[in-house]
Design a protein around this motif. Structure first.
Motif, PDB file in Angstrom:
ATOM      1  N   GLY A 135       0.807  -1.207   0.000  1.00 50.77           N
ATOM      2  CA  GLY A 135       0.000   0.000   0.000  1.00 50.77           C
ATOM      3  C   GLY A 135       0.844   1.261   0.000  1.00 50.77           C
ATOM      4  O   GLY A 135       2.036   1.231   0.326  1.00 50.77           O
ATOM      5  N   ASP A 136       0.216   2.362  -0.345  1.00 51.46           N
ATOM      6  CA  ASP A 136       0.872   3.660  -0.378  1.00 51.46           C
ATOM      7  C   ASP A 136       0.557   4.404   0.913  1.00 51.46           C
ATOM      8  O   ASP A 136      -0.589   4.830   1.123  1.00 51.46           O
ATOM      9  CB  ASP A 136       0.377   4.464  -1.585  1.00 51.46           C
ATOM     10  N   PRO A 137       1.503   4.584   1.810  1.00 50.74           N
ATOM     11  CA  PRO A 137       1.218   5.235   3.095  1.00 50.74           C
ATOM     12  C   PRO A 137       0.828   6.705   2.956  1.00 50.74           C
ATOM     13  O   PRO A 137       0.297   7.283   3.901  1.00 50.74           O
ATOM     14  CB  PRO A 137       2.529   5.081   3.878  1.00 50.74           C
ATOM     15  N   SER A 138       1.078   7.294   1.790  1.00 50.87           N
ATOM     16  CA  SER A 138       0.677   8.684   1.571  1.00 50.87           C
ATOM     17  C   SER A 138      -0.690   8.788   0.916  1.00 50.87           C
ATOM     18  O   SER A 138      -1.153   9.899   0.620  1.00 50.87           O
ATOM     19  CB  SER A 138       1.717   9.396   0.695  1.00 50.87           C
ATOM     20  N   ASP A 139      -1.346   7.658   0.677  1.00 46.24           N
ATOM     21  CA  ASP A 139      -2.636   7.641  -0.028  1.00 46.24           C
ATOM     22  C   ASP A 139      -3.639   6.823   0.781  1.00 46.24           C
ATOM     23  O   ASP A 139      -4.040   5.735   0.396  1.00 46.24           O
ATOM     24  CB  ASP A 139      -2.453   7.041  -1.420  1.00 46.24           C
ATOM     25  N   VAL A 140      -4.035   7.358   1.936  1.00 48.74           N
ATOM     26  CA  VAL A 140      -4.915   6.657   2.877  1.00 48.74           C
ATOM     27  C   VAL A 140      -6.290   7.321   2.857  1.00 48.74           C
ATOM     28  O   VAL A 140      -6.410   8.539   3.010  1.00 48.74           O
ATOM     29  CB  VAL A 140      -4.336   6.687   4.303  1.00 48.74           C
ATOM     30  N   THR A 141      -7.316   6.505   2.694  1.00 53.63           N
ATOM     31  CA  THR A 141      -8.710   6.964   2.765  1.00 53.63           C
ATOM     32  C   THR A 141      -9.365   6.370   3.992  1.00 53.63           C
ATOM     33  O   THR A 141      -9.346   5.153   4.186  1.00 53.63           O
ATOM     34  CB  THR A 141      -9.495   6.540   1.508  1.00 53.63           C
ATOM     35  N   LEU A 142      -9.952   7.218   4.827  1.00 53.10           N
ATOM     36  CA  LEU A 142     -10.750   6.746   5.948  1.00 53.10           C
ATOM     37  C   LEU A 142     -12.173   6.518   5.468  1.00 53.10           C
ATOM     38  O   LEU A 142     -12.720   7.328   4.719  1.00 53.10           O
ATOM     39  CB  LEU A 142     -10.779   7.776   7.077  1.00 53.10           C
ATOM     40  N   PHE A 143     -12.792   5.415   5.914  1.00 57.04           N
ATOM     41  CA  PHE A 143     -14.226   5.261   5.673  1.00 57.04           C
ATOM     42  C   PHE A 143     -14.849   4.528   6.846  1.00 57.04           C
ATOM     43  O   PHE A 143     -14.205   3.729   7.516  1.00 57.04           O
ATOM     44  CB  PHE A 143     -14.537   4.639   4.319  1.00 57.04           C
ATOM     45  N   GLY A 144     -16.086   4.871   7.128  1.00 55.96           N
ATOM     46  CA  GLY A 144     -16.775   4.281   8.266  1.00 55.96           C
ATOM     47  C   GLY A 144     -18.255   4.563   8.194  1.00 55.96           C
ATOM     48  O   GLY A 144     -18.695   5.527   7.543  1.00 55.96           O
ATOM     49  N   GLU A 145     -19.030   3.709   8.872  1.00 54.57           N
ATOM     50  CA  GLU A 145     -20.484   3.839   8.862  1.00 54.57           C
ATOM     51  C   GLU A 145     -20.999   3.988  10.277  1.00 54.57           C
ATOM     52  O   GLU A 145     -20.482   3.376  11.210  1.00 54.57           O
ATOM     53  CB  GLU A 145     -21.108   2.595   8.204  1.00 54.57           C
ATOM     54  N   SER A 146     -21.995   4.844  10.464  1.00 59.28           N
ATOM     55  CA  SER A 146     -22.623   5.063  11.750  1.00 59.28           C
ATOM     56  C   SER A 146     -21.606   5.611  12.737  1.00 59.28           C
ATOM     57  O   SER A 146     -21.026   6.658  12.517  1.00 59.28           O
ATOM     58  CB  SER A 146     -23.297   3.779  12.221  1.00 59.28           C
ATOM     59  N   ALA A 147     -21.324   4.906  13.847  1.00 59.08           N
ATOM     60  CA  ALA A 147     -20.284   5.390  14.748  1.00 59.08           C
ATOM     61  C   ALA A 147     -18.943   5.477  14.032  1.00 59.08           C
ATOM     62  O   ALA A 147     -18.097   6.309  14.388  1.00 59.08           O
ATOM     63  CB  ALA A 147     -20.176   4.475  15.971  1.00 59.08           C
ATOM     64  N   GLY A 148     -18.739   4.644  13.022  1.00 64.10           N
ATOM     65  CA  GLY A 148     -17.537   4.761  12.207  1.00 64.10           C
ATOM     66  C   GLY A 148     -17.520   6.045  11.406  1.00 64.10           C
ATOM     67  O   GLY A 148     -16.470   6.672  11.227  1.00 64.10           O
TER      68      GLY A 148
END
Length: 540
Positions: free
Chosen positions: A211-224
């Motif tokens: 993976g690319d440590p400079s290309d991180v996407t956060l995703f989450g649902e509800s409490a996430g």
């Protein structure tokens, strides 16, 4: 504002509904942990703490149960996460680590899980990646901050179809993750700090998994999703991610009082730190730990068995994220309005019928059989003066049943319009893409029973089987929608932009409606369809 808690005089019905409210559909229902079939290929990756041996599954590989912090047990209970110790030899990463102490997702029962729970799971495509490293997607599970775990979500679909490295994370829950007390100097927000520790692990180790440590996407649902909101506005999360996806959990999520049951208080997931601290003083006294010396209070509390702390009342009381501290200096929705957030592209959205699954759990005891009962619910939640205006926006005759009219009111007021309001605030500074999951035939994977005459429709969390492998059977058109959603989510992670047919959210209110079948995916005026001008005036 009122505190969200399970009242002292609890009934089984109240706690069932209140748990449903706070769990916010965090993958509830039967757990579908990834099967680890016998395999000759056990790939090894050397992390910064030591090598781990994962499992090959054909098109993808998993590395599960990797510690990203020291176990927060004993004297480390209610301390900020510390880096995990190095280990000797190759650590087996063929099964998930323990889930954090939590309440049951559905039905009766005591707490489960362990305080030794700060583990994450990595899923990668097996094929080599031509031309560089893959984008990294970090998933924060839902569960109202009292339930859930990373291993409930099997992300092989975004990993393989989207050619991404996907990381799912555990974090401390309830009283273990969101407790506050003067002896702690406030309410440090351990749950969010755990997530930041996981993101630092990703920064240090993503390249080792392709993976690319400079290309991180956060995703989450509800409490996430609420967690992603916290990271957008937390100074300490700066530089740890590049893009963000919030699903059915915005910085402005709220719920009016008495909307589900007569004794329910207003729900807001972000509260001032001093409120949490005051609750901590009350809880410590109730546990027999009201000592005059601050150190003695914490010694007493840390000496308590986890089961004594993981009661429904204490877990739910400490299920709200505190602001006004180093982690979150100000209320997140106000930070967005002022432009004080990390300038990253954002996808934000909700489901069309968010509140139906929550409302359904209390209808037997608190029914809405006719227009009079509907009017009474409006008055109880919004006041007598608001009744004519709400009825004008949501006439009961326009819905198949009065209860469905009330569910539409709550869905728009609590989830859809707050998310779009946040979207407008962020769109002044960064690209924002808004969606509405609209498949009213989506499968109910939660384990909660259907209620006659009250279809769940596109309820809270019902988009999850379209992104993850879960215990839900999709029809052929739904599988096509799943492929489209997975493609859009992972394209956004790769480029900061989803599919070309998805317009940016702006003053025109362009929202992509997601449903299966011909014409099921199309652009709608979300604020207009959900009466957001009306609700924005109610909660400025």
């Amino acid at each position: 504002m009122s505190r969200a808690r399970c009242p002292r005089r609890r009934t089984a019905l109240w706690c069932a509904v209140w748990c449903a409210l706070l769990l916010l559909a965090a993958g509830v229902g039967p757990a579908s942990a990834a099967a680890v079939a016998p395999a000759v290929d056990r790939p090894v990756v050397d992390t910064d703490r030591g090598p781990v041996r994962g499992t090959a599954h054909g098109a993808y590989r998993t590395f599960e149960g990797i510690p990203f912090a020291t176990p927060p047990t004993g004297p480390l209970r209610w301390r900020l996460p510390q880096p995990a110790a190095r280990w000797a030899g190759v650590r087996d990463a063929g099964a998930p680590g323990a889930r954090c102490v939590q309440l049951p997702a559905v039905g009766p029962g005591g707490p489960s899980g362990s305080e030794d729970c700060l583990y994450l799971n990595v899923t990668t495509p097996s094929a080599s990646h031509p031309g560089g490293r893959r984008p990294v997607m970090v998933w924060f599970h839902g569960g109202g901050f009292v339930n859930g775990a990373g291993d409930l979500y099997r992300p092989e679909r975004p990993a393989v179809q989207g050619d991404a490295v996907v990381v799912t994370v555990n974090y401390r829950l309830g009283i273990f993750g969101l407790f506050g007390h003067p002896a702690l100097g406030g309410a440090p927000g351990f749950a969010i700090a755990d997530q930041q520790a996981a993101l630092r692990w990703v920064r240090a180790n993503a390249a080792r998994f392709g993976g690319d440590p400079s290309d991180v996407t956060l995703f989450g649902e509800s409490a996430g999703g609420l967690s992603v909101c916290a990271h957008l506005t937390s100074p300490a999360s700066g530089g740890l991610f590049r893009r963000a996806i919030l699903q059915s959990g915005s910085c402005s999520t709220t719920m009016p009082p008495r909307s589900l049951l007569p004794a329910q208080n207003r729900y807001e997931p972000f509260v001032p730190e001093q409120r949490t601290v005051a609750d901590g003083v009350t809880a410590a006294a109730g546990l027999g730990c009201d000592r005059p010396e601050p150190g003695a209070v914490l010694d007493c509390l840390r000496g308590k068995d986890a089961a004594a702390l993981a009661t429904p009342e204490l877990m739910m009381r400490f299920s709200l994220v505190s602001y006004g501290n180093r982690l979150l200096p100000e209320e997140p929705r106000r930070a967005l309005e002022a432009g004080r957030f990390h300038r990253v592209p954002v996808i934000e959205g909700s489901t069309r019928d968010e509140m139906r699954i929550f409302l359904a759990q209390g209808l037997a005891a608190f029914p809405i059989p006719d227009a009079g009962a509907y009017r009474a619910r409006v008055e109880q939640s919004f006041g007598a003066a608001a009744v004519p205006a709400v009825e004008a926006q949501y006439p009961v005759a326009a819905y198949p049943a009065p209860a469905l009219a009330w569910a539409a009111v709550l869905s728009d007021a609590s989830f859809t319009c707050p998310a779009l309001r946040d979207g407008r605030a962020m769109a002044r500074h960064v690209p924002v893409y808004a969606y509405r999951f609209s498949d009213r035939d989506a499968p109910n994977f939660t384990g909660l029973p259907q209620v006659e005459g009250f279809p769940y429709g596109a309820s809270h969390g019902f988009e999850l089987p379209y992104l993850f492998t879960m215990d839900a059977a999709l029809t052929a058109p739904q599988r096509e929608l799943s492929q489209r959603m997975t493609g859009d989510w992972t394209a956004f992670a790769r480029t900061g932009r989803p599919g070309a047919a998805w317009p940016r959210f702006d003053s025109a209110g362009s929202v992509l409606s997601l449903a299966p079948g011909p014409g099921g995916i199309h652009v709608v005026d979300g604020p207009a369809e959900h009466h957001c001008a009306f609700w924005d005036a109610q909660w400025p």
